[in-house]
Each structure stands twice: as C-alpha cells, then as structure tokens.
Design an enzyme around this catalytic site. Structure first.
Site, mmCIF file in Angstrom:
data_model
loop_
_atom_site.group_PDB
_atom_site.id
_atom_site.type_symbol
_atom_site.label_atom_id
_atom_site.label_comp_id
_atom_site.label_asym_id
_atom_site.label_seq_id
_atom_site.Cartn_x
_atom_site.Cartn_y
_atom_site.Cartn_z
ATOM 1 N N LYS A 68 -32.814 18.645 27.831
ATOM 2 C CA LYS A 68 -33.862 19.679 27.782
ATOM 3 C C LYS A 68 -33.367 20.889 28.567
ATOM 4 C CE LYS A 68 -37.048 21.402 29.842
ATOM 5 N NZ LYS A 68 -37.138 22.876 29.744
ATOM 6 N N GLY B 188 -32.053 21.751 39.226
ATOM 7 C CA GLY B 188 -33.147 22.708 39.330
ATOM 8 C C GLY B 188 -33.659 22.762 40.749
ATOM 9 N N SER B 189 -34.926 23.079 40.890
ATOM 10 C CA SER B 189 -35.494 23.290 42.218
ATOM 11 C C SER B 189 -35.855 21.956 42.891
ATOM 12 C CB SER B 189 -36.742 24.163 42.097
ATOM 13 O OG SER B 189 -37.689 23.508 41.287
ATOM 14 N N VAL C 31 -39.401 20.580 41.714
ATOM 15 C CA VAL C 31 -39.439 19.916 40.402
ATOM 16 C C VAL C 31 -38.584 18.643 40.442
ATOM 17 C CG1 VAL C 31 -38.912 20.149 37.952
ATOM 18 C CG2 VAL C 31 -39.968 22.053 39.174
ATOM 19 N N GLY C 32 -37.495 18.688 41.193
ATOM 20 C CA GLY C 32 -36.667 17.484 41.350
ATOM 21 C C GLY C 32 -37.488 16.315 41.883
ATOM 22 N N GLU D 110 -34.359 29.352 50.359
ATOM 23 C CA GLU D 110 -33.549 29.849 49.246
ATOM 24 C C GLU D 110 -34.265 31.020 48.577
ATOM 25 O OE1 GLU D 110 -33.242 27.312 45.711
ATOM 26 O OE2 GLU D 110 -31.092 27.712 45.738
HETATM 27 P P1 NAD Z 1 -36.908 24.573 38.010
HETATM 28 O O1 NAD Z 1 -36.868 23.360 38.818
HETATM 29 O O2 NAD Z 1 -38.170 25.335 37.909
HETATM 30 O O3 NAD Z 1 -36.480 24.271 36.492
HETATM 31 C C1 NAD Z 1 -35.311 23.534 36.186
HETATM 32 C C2 NAD Z 1 -35.540 22.754 34.913
HETATM 33 O O4 NAD Z 1 -36.607 21.839 35.133
HETATM 34 C C3 NAD Z 1 -35.952 23.608 33.711
HETATM 35 O O5 NAD Z 1 -35.348 23.096 32.543
HETATM 36 C C4 NAD Z 1 -37.443 23.404 33.650
HETATM 37 O O6 NAD Z 1 -37.981 23.559 32.354
HETATM 38 C C5 NAD Z 1 -37.567 21.955 34.090
HETATM 39 N N1 NAD Z 1 -38.885 21.597 34.602
HETATM 40 C C6 NAD Z 1 -39.829 22.397 35.169
HETATM 41 N N2 NAD Z 1 -40.928 21.681 35.486
HETATM 42 C C7 NAD Z 1 -40.689 20.401 35.129
HETATM 43 C C8 NAD Z 1 -41.419 19.187 35.226
HETATM 44 N N3 NAD Z 1 -42.651 19.162 35.735
HETATM 45 N N4 NAD Z 1 -40.839 18.054 34.795
HETATM 46 C C9 NAD Z 1 -39.586 18.058 34.294
HETATM 47 N N5 NAD Z 1 -38.848 19.176 34.155
HETATM 48 C C10 NAD Z 1 -39.385 20.342 34.575
HETATM 49 O O7 NAD Z 1 -35.741 25.451 38.589
HETATM 50 P P2 NAD Z 1 -35.339 26.903 38.179
HETATM 51 O O8 NAD Z 1 -36.254 27.880 38.809
HETATM 52 O O9 NAD Z 1 -35.186 26.947 36.708
HETATM 53 O O10 NAD Z 1 -33.863 26.974 38.832
HETATM 54 C C11 NAD Z 1 -33.676 27.382 40.103
HETATM 55 C C12 NAD Z 1 -33.414 26.215 41.037
HETATM 56 O O11 NAD Z 1 -32.374 25.378 40.564
HETATM 57 C C13 NAD Z 1 -32.928 26.705 42.375
HETATM 58 O O12 NAD Z 1 -33.530 25.974 43.412
HETATM 59 C C14 NAD Z 1 -31.437 26.427 42.335
HETATM 60 O O13 NAD Z 1 -30.808 26.340 43.557
HETATM 61 C C15 NAD Z 1 -31.401 25.172 41.571
HETATM 62 N N6 NAD Z 1 -30.084 24.953 40.992
HETATM 63 C C16 NAD Z 1 -29.289 23.960 41.489
HETATM 64 C C17 NAD Z 1 -28.010 23.761 40.992
HETATM 65 C C18 NAD Z 1 -27.106 22.696 41.508
HETATM 66 O O14 NAD Z 1 -26.186 22.304 40.805
HETATM 67 N N7 NAD Z 1 -27.301 22.180 42.701
HETATM 68 C C19 NAD Z 1 -27.553 24.567 39.983
HETATM 69 C C20 NAD Z 1 -28.383 25.571 39.504
HETATM 70 C C21 NAD Z 1 -29.648 25.738 40.016
#
Ligand code: NAD
Length: 479
Positions: free
Chosen positions: A173, A226-227, A230-231, A381
């Site tokens: 996704k 991701g964040s 959400v993680g 961040e």
């Molecule tokens: P996010 O967590 O909002 O979204 C990431 C993904 O999660 C997207 O595909 C989104 O659709 C999905 N998502 C959102 N809500 C969800 C839910 N309830 N259940 C399952 N999936 C869901 O993050 P973002 O704002 O898109 O990205 C920024 C964050 O990602 C920052 O904190 C950044 O540091 C982190 N990031 C980490 C790495 C790494 O490798 N460590 C790389 C890139 C980004």
C-alpha cells in the site's frame, strides 16, 4: 490526467467502491492524477492473490530463478531511470537531480537483491550424538508493505526487491500523497516477467486500505515505513494476529562537528543532509551539534551557505523543492511559529524563487541557533528544511546531547581523530553512524533502521533478507 489503479493478480482495476482520490502536484498545488481509493475488500482480494501465488508457484520457484527475475527488473529500472526520475519529481516536487539519484538507487536495489536470492542459507549445528541439526531460512509467506510519500521510488524498490529476494509474495500500500512511480515499478515488474500475482498493489487512504492491510489475518509479516504514531497503530493491529513487523519510523539525526573537523568536507554535507527532499527525509541531519570552540565561526559559515540555498520548482533543478502538501507545510510552519514565540534566533533563511508557482507548497528553509536543548526544535522531527544548531562542550557532552532525543535513526560525525571516530561509532544510540560522510549515496548494501522511537528491524543489505525470512530448525535423530 493520469489514472492509477489497483493491481491484483496481474490485472489493473478500479477500487471495489469505484471511488478515486486526487494526487496533487506539490509544485503548483493543482491535481496531477487520480488514484483508486482502495479499501478492505481490495486488500482482501490482494491478499488472496498473493497467497495463491506463494502457495502454488512462488514458494517452489528456485532461488536462482527469483534472482533472475530481479536482475531483469534491475535492467528495466535502469533503462527507465530518466522517465522514473521525472515522474518522481512531478509527483513529489523534489528537484530532478535528487530524483535521478533515487532512480539509480531504486535500480540498484533490484540488482543487489538479484545477487542475494540464491545465497540465503542456514547453519548446521553441532548437537547430540546420533542427531543432525540444521536451520533453514524460509520466507514468511505473504508480506504486507506500507510506505510513505517522501521516497516512493526508492522505498517501493527497496521493500519489493528484498521481499521477493527472500521468497515472499506481497501486498503493497503506497502513500496517498505520492505513488505514481510505485505503480510504474509494478508495470515494469510485469514486463520483467515476474509472475503477475506475486506483487499486488492497493492504493488508498492510510486509515482505510492501510489499516485493512495491517489488520489482515492473511498477512504473515508487515514492513511499515512512516511516522511513529501510525507505526504504533500498525503494530497494535498486527498484534491481534501475533504477526511480526519491521518498523522504519522517524528521526532527529545529529550532525556532530568537532573542532578538528575538515570544514570543506563537512559544510556541503551538513547542508545537503537537511535540504535534500526539503528536509522530508527520515535520516535528515536536522540537528547541527558543534563544538563550542568553533561554534560561532562554523555556524556563521553554515549560515552564509544556507542563505544561498536555491528553492524552486523541480524543473529548474534547485537545491530544495516544495514540501509534499498543504498539511505538511502547515506542520512545518507550526514549528517556525513556535520558534518565533520562543524567541529562538534565526541565523539564516533562504529565499523562494520568485518564479515558483504561488500555489506550490514552498516553505522558507531556516537555520536556527543556538537552540535550547529542551526546545521542541532540538527534540522533535520537523520533516521540513529546518536546521537547529546547538553548541557542545566536549566529547562526552556531544554524545549525551546526540542521544538526548526519543529517536535513534542515524548520525553524522565530523572529526579527524581516529579514536574518537571509533568511540562515537559505539556510543551513539542509533542504527547508522556515518563518520566524515553522510548518506553514502543510497547505500543499498548497508543495513538501515532505528533504535528507540525510530523503530526496529532492518531494511537494506542482507539484514533485510534476514528480517523477511524466518528461521526453522530441523533436528533429525538417526542411528
Ligand atoms: P504516515 O505514518 O502518516 O504514513 C505512512 C504510510 O502509512 C502511508 O502509506 C499512509 O497511508 C499509511 N497510514 C496512515 N495511517 C494508517 C493507518 N491507520 N493504518 C495503516 N497505515 C496507515 O507517515 P508520513 O507522514 O507519510 O511520512 C513521514 C514519516 O515517515 C516521518 O516520521 C518519517 O521520518 C518517516 N519515514 C521513515 C523512514 C525510515 O526508513 N525510517 C523513511 C521515510 C519516512
């Protein structure tokens, strides 16, 4: 306008609901493409397709064949690098030269994991007399992948290539803000002859398609990038079925500059580490920690260069493009507003190109300093082009300060002292420590991931293959 659909079983189709979402071009703030708004029924179909692939042919495909599929893919990706780079820039707003690097690195992932596919092996273990014990590294089965919008091309490639190398079939996704290059990767995979049901892609919102994927009982392992917030949701959903996860989360990475650093090497890298992708990089070097004896001079030189950063539309190939969305711009501006309220001195700001579209999501790159150690600019961040300079007293103080955030993803160390290089390499609580370099050109070979709130598990390198397989032990009692 481009349309991106869902891919299940090698067939492109609309969402079960028939609904779509608009992708917005961040350089101008206008619609760029429509993507299918996938939901739980689409995830269900994608998991069934991947499960079918795994159980009927992919699991028994010889490792060397998996490697050949990936090698063909690497060649197609390399041939399409220019097209992929342009598409990535249109979708994310990042300068073309940065997308070109992303395209090269994305192809490298397939090349690297092509070579690794037939080298996944277990151990033989000395055990009791009359017994033979050995381990097998087996794929999880069906893996679920959720990736963000900041590097769709690189992250799509890295997670797909490693999962297939390990022998998994997958459901991915991508982010709803930017995903066109991920869809193109999927098209190239079909062209490369990768069996059509092995890679399944469902576009859609995080709280719909993403949540459905995280909670799906048919997923054996989740790779989430991701964040941290959400993680945590994804882990809770996976916990309902006791499934394992790899978590690549955020960062607040320091660039630590000692008095004996080589300024000519350090300065351009320190700048690049925060400006790249408008600071929307998990490993952005967002804290500039400088030894007090050189703090004023080093920071003054950084400020001089910082003010010259070119900010504009991707076609003009500036240093810094727009951020991804209005929401992201508002987040970054929130930090700038609280910094003003807290009276934190601005050392430099870069100007946005006068020709940049008024509707684009540009923010003014800003260098602050000295930032008080407890301030949110030193701890949280930002995910934007904002750099926080902070002085430190000596090596112990540098280590304490560098480790003083909830995050632990990467760190940069600038010193010519060999002993100190080793000591910091060990003392910093993060997943990667770079000494006199940073980022290392994508480093597909280098295991990557976090400690603390930056997550756990590793992507990249052979560690990713380790996480994408499970260890089985076989014990045979013989006479
Ligand atoms: P996010 O967590 O909002 O979204 C990431 C993904 O999660 C997207 O595909 C989104 O659709 C999905 N998502 C959102 N809500 C969800 C839910 N309830 N259940 C399952 N999936 C869901 O993050 P973002 O704002 O898109 O990205 C920024 C964050 O990602 C920052 O904190 C950044 O540091 C982190 N990031 C980490 C790495 C790494 O490798 N460590 C790389 C890139 C980004």
């Amino acid at each position: 306008m481009q349309q991106a659909q869902i891919l299940t079983g090698g067939r492109w189709h609309a969402a079960h609901s028939g609904q779509t979402l608009a992708l917005v071009d961040p350089s101008v703030g206008a619609p760029l493409a429509a993507i299918a708004r996938g939901g739980a029924p689409d995830i269900d179909a994608a998991v069934i397709s991947a499960r079918h692939a795994f159980e009927t042919h992919w699991e028994i495909t010889p490792a060397v064949e998996r490697g050949r599929h990936l090698a063909r893919m690497a060649a197609l990706m390399a041939a399409a690098a220019d097209e992929l780079a342009r598409l990535e820039s249109r979708d994310t707003g990042k300068p073309l030269k940065q997308s070109r690097v992303d395209a090269t690195v994305a192809a490298r992932y397939f090349e690297y994991y092509a070579g690794a596919a037939d080298k996944i092996q277990g151990d033989t273990i000395p055990f009791l007399p009359g017994h033979q014990a050995f381990t097998l590294r087996e794929p999880h089965g069906v893996t679920g992948h959720i990736i963000p919008w900041n590097y769709p091309l690189q992250m799509g490639a890295r997670t797909v290539a490693a999962a297939l190398c390990a022998g998994n079939a997958l459901v991915l996704k991508p982010a709803e803000e930017a995903c066109l290059t991920v869809m193109r990767i999927a098209e190239l995979a079909l062209e490369a002859g990768i069996p059509p049901d092995v890679i399944n892609i469902v576009t859609g919102l995080g709280e719909e398609a993403g949540a459905a994927l995280a909670a799906h009982p048919g997923i054996d392992h989740i790779c989430f990038t991701g964040s941290p917030a959400v993680g945590a949701l994804v882990q809770k959903a996976a916990a309902d079925h006791n499934r394992s996860c790899t978590m690549e989360l955020g960062g607040k990475s320091p660039q630590i500059v000692f008095a004996d650093a080589d300024w000519d090497k350090a300065l351009p890298t320190v700048l690049g580490a925060i400006v790249q992708n408008a600071g929307q990089t998990c490993s952005a070097g967002s804290r500039l920690l400088v030894e007090r004896s050189i703090y004023d001079d080093f920071v003054a030189e950084t400020a001089k260069r910082f003010a010259k950063i070119k900010v504009g539309a991707w076609e003009s190939d500036p240093d810094c493009g727009p951020v991804i969305s209005e929401i992201q711009r508002a987040r970054v501006r929130g930090f700038i507003d609280t910094a003003a309220a807290d009276g934190i001195p601005i050392l430099a700001q870069a100007e946005i190109d006068a020709g940049a579209a008024a509707g684009g999501y540009y923010v003014t790159p800003t260098l602050y300093g000295p930032v008080p150690r407890g301030n949110r600019l030193a701890k949280e961040e930002v995910f934007g082009p904002v750099l926080s300079a902070i002085p430190f007293d000596d090596e112990d103080d540098a280590i304490r300060l560098a480790n003083d955030t909830d995050y632990g993803l990467t760190a940069g160390v600038w010193t010519e002292n060999g002993g100190r290089q080793m000591r910091l390499g060990k003392a910093l609580k993060c997943g990667q420590v770079f000494v006199n370099c940073y980022g290392a050109g994508g480093g597909v070979e280098l295991p990557f991931g976090g400690m603390k709130r930056s997550g756990f598990g590793r992507e990249k390198g052979l560690e990713a293959v380790h996480d994408l397989t499970v260890c089985k032990t076989v014990i045979i009692k013989h006479d």
